[in-house]
Design a protein around this motif. Structure first.
Motif, PDB file in Angstrom:
ATOM      1  N   MET A  24       0.870  -1.177   0.000  1.00 11.11           N
ATOM      2  CA  MET A  24       0.000   0.000   0.000  1.00 11.11           C
ATOM      3  C   MET A  24       0.904   1.223   0.000  1.00 11.11           C
ATOM      4  O   MET A  24       1.708   1.404   0.921  1.00 11.11           O
ATOM      5  CB  MET A  24      -0.928   0.032   1.218  1.00 11.11           C
ATOM      6  CG  MET A  24      -1.739   1.335   1.313  1.00 11.11           C
ATOM      7  SD  MET A  24      -2.907   1.397   2.687  1.00 11.11           S
ATOM      8  CE  MET A  24      -4.323   0.625   1.916  1.00 11.11           C
ATOM      9  N   VAL A  29       2.164  -4.235   3.500  1.00 14.44           N
ATOM     10  CA  VAL A  29       1.088  -4.022   4.465  1.00 14.44           C
ATOM     11  C   VAL A  29       1.373  -4.670   5.814  1.00 14.44           C
ATOM     12  O   VAL A  29       0.797  -4.283   6.831  1.00 14.44           O
ATOM     13  CB  VAL A  29      -0.261  -4.526   3.911  1.00 14.44           C
ATOM     14  CG1 VAL A  29      -0.668  -3.744   2.679  1.00 14.44           C
ATOM     15  CG2 VAL A  29      -0.241  -6.019   3.630  1.00 14.44           C
ATOM     16  N   TYR A  37      -4.526  -0.529   9.867  1.00 18.52           N
ATOM     17  CA  TYR A  37      -4.601  -0.802   8.436  1.00 18.52           C
ATOM     18  C   TYR A  37      -6.013  -1.201   8.028  1.00 18.52           C
ATOM     19  O   TYR A  37      -6.582  -0.670   7.069  1.00 18.52           O
ATOM     20  CB  TYR A  37      -3.611  -1.906   8.075  1.00 18.52           C
ATOM     21  CG  TYR A  37      -3.733  -2.420   6.668  1.00 18.52           C
ATOM     22  CD1 TYR A  37      -3.280  -1.676   5.581  1.00 18.52           C
ATOM     23  CD2 TYR A  37      -4.326  -3.669   6.410  1.00 18.52           C
ATOM     24  CE1 TYR A  37      -3.404  -2.151   4.280  1.00 18.52           C
ATOM     25  CE2 TYR A  37      -4.444  -4.146   5.115  1.00 18.52           C
ATOM     26  CZ  TYR A  37      -3.989  -3.386   4.061  1.00 18.52           C
ATOM     27  OH  TYR A  37      -4.119  -3.855   2.778  1.00 18.52           O
ATOM     28  N   LEU A 127      -9.707   2.808   1.071  1.00 15.34           N
ATOM     29  CA  LEU A 127      -9.861   1.683   0.155  1.00 15.34           C
ATOM     30  C   LEU A 127     -11.239   1.068   0.351  1.00 15.34           C
ATOM     31  O   LEU A 127     -11.631   0.745   1.476  1.00 15.34           O
ATOM     32  CB  LEU A 127      -8.776   0.629   0.425  1.00 15.34           C
ATOM     33  CG  LEU A 127      -8.877  -0.686  -0.344  1.00 15.34           C
ATOM     34  CD1 LEU A 127      -8.758  -0.457  -1.843  1.00 15.34           C
ATOM     35  CD2 LEU A 127      -7.798  -1.664   0.130  1.00 15.34           C
TER      36      LEU A 127
END
Length: 220
Positions: A24, A29, A37, A127
C-alpha cells in the motif's frame, strides 16, 4: 474458483501471503499496525447482514443521534435508496426486521443490499472493497448504483468484484482472473479490442440482455 475471495482476504490482512507481498503506497502491508490498516478499508461482501435495528443504525453500524442525520441520508442517497426511504413511515428511524419489533420492516434482497452498500458510503475509508455489490439488483438499478459508486470513488481506490461483466465497464482497470492468475488486464475497451476471454464472456452475457435465451429460434 478464480481466486477473487482469496485475493480480497489477503488485501484485508485476514491472513498474510506465504509468498510475495502486498503493498500500500509502496509499503508492505505487514509493516502497518493491523488494526489501523484494516480501519482504512470499507467492504461490502456477498454475505452481508441486516440487523434488528433502525435504518440509521444499520447504515452507521453504531448508535445514532441527530448529529449524524446528514451522513446517513447522504449514504442512503448514494446507495440509491431514496425511493424506498420515502415509503418508510419512520424514515431513517424505521426499525428493520421483526426480530424484536412485530411492526418492523422487512426489506427485499435488493433493498437490503443497498443498506449494506450505504454502510461503506457512510465511512471514511481510503480503500473500498465491493464483492458483487449489485448481485440482487436488476440491470437498471445496477446501472444507477454503478454511477454513484464511480462518483464516490473519485478520490478513493475501489476494488469491485463481479461476475456480471456489464458492471465492469465503468472501471479504470480490469483484472480478469482465471485459475488463480491474472489472465487479462486493461480497460473495457482495451480488453474488447484484444478479443480474448473477457470479450468472449462479455458478449455471451450481453446477449441475454438483448435476446430471450429461452427462444430456441435464436441462431448461433
Amino acid at each position: 474458483g478464480a481466486g477473487k475471495s482469496t485475493l480480497i482476504k489477503l488485501i484485508m490482512r485476514l491472513y498474510d501471503p506465504k509468498d510475495g507481498c502486498i503493498l500500500m503506497n509502496g509499503v508492505d502491508v505487514r509493516e502497518y499496525d493491523a488494526e489501523s490498516y484494516r480501519g482504512r478499508i470499507g467492504a461490502v461482501f456477498q454475505d452481508y447482514r441486516i440487523f434488528a435495528a433502525t435504518v440509521a443504525e444499520n447504515v452507521l453500524g453504531d448508535r445514532y443521534d441527530d448529529s449524524k442525520e446528514g451522513t446517513v441520508l447522504e449514504a442512503l442517497h448514494r446507495a440509491t435508496f431514496d425511493d424506498k426511504l420515502a415509503e418508510l413511515e419512520g424514515g431513517i428511524n424505521t426499525m428493520l426486521t421483526r426480530e424484536f419489533d412485530e411492526k418492523g420492516t422487512n426489506l427485499s434482497g435488493g433493498e437490503e443490499q443497498k443498506i449494506a452498500i450505504a454502510r461503506v458510503f457512510a465511512g471514511d475509508n481510503d480503500l473500498i472493497i465491493m464483492d458483487e455489490p449489485s448481485a440482487a439488483l436488476d440491470p437498471m438499478a445496477e446501472y444507477a448504483l454503478n454511477k454513484q459508486i464511480a462518483a464516490f470513488a473519485e478520490d478513493k481506490t475501489v476494488i469491485f468484484i463481479s461476475h456480471r461483466l456489464s458492471s465492469t465497464r465503468f472501471c479504470d482497470r480490469i483484472l480478469f482472473l482465471e485459475d488463480g492468475r491474472i489472465a487479462e488486464e486493461g480497460s473495457h475497451d482495451e480488453l474488447m479490442k484484444a478479443g480474448g476471454r473477457y470479450r468472449e464472456l462479455f458478449e455471451l452475457q450481453s446477449r441475454y440482455y438483448r435476446e430471450d435465451p429461452s427462444d430456441e429460434s435464436i441462431e448461433e
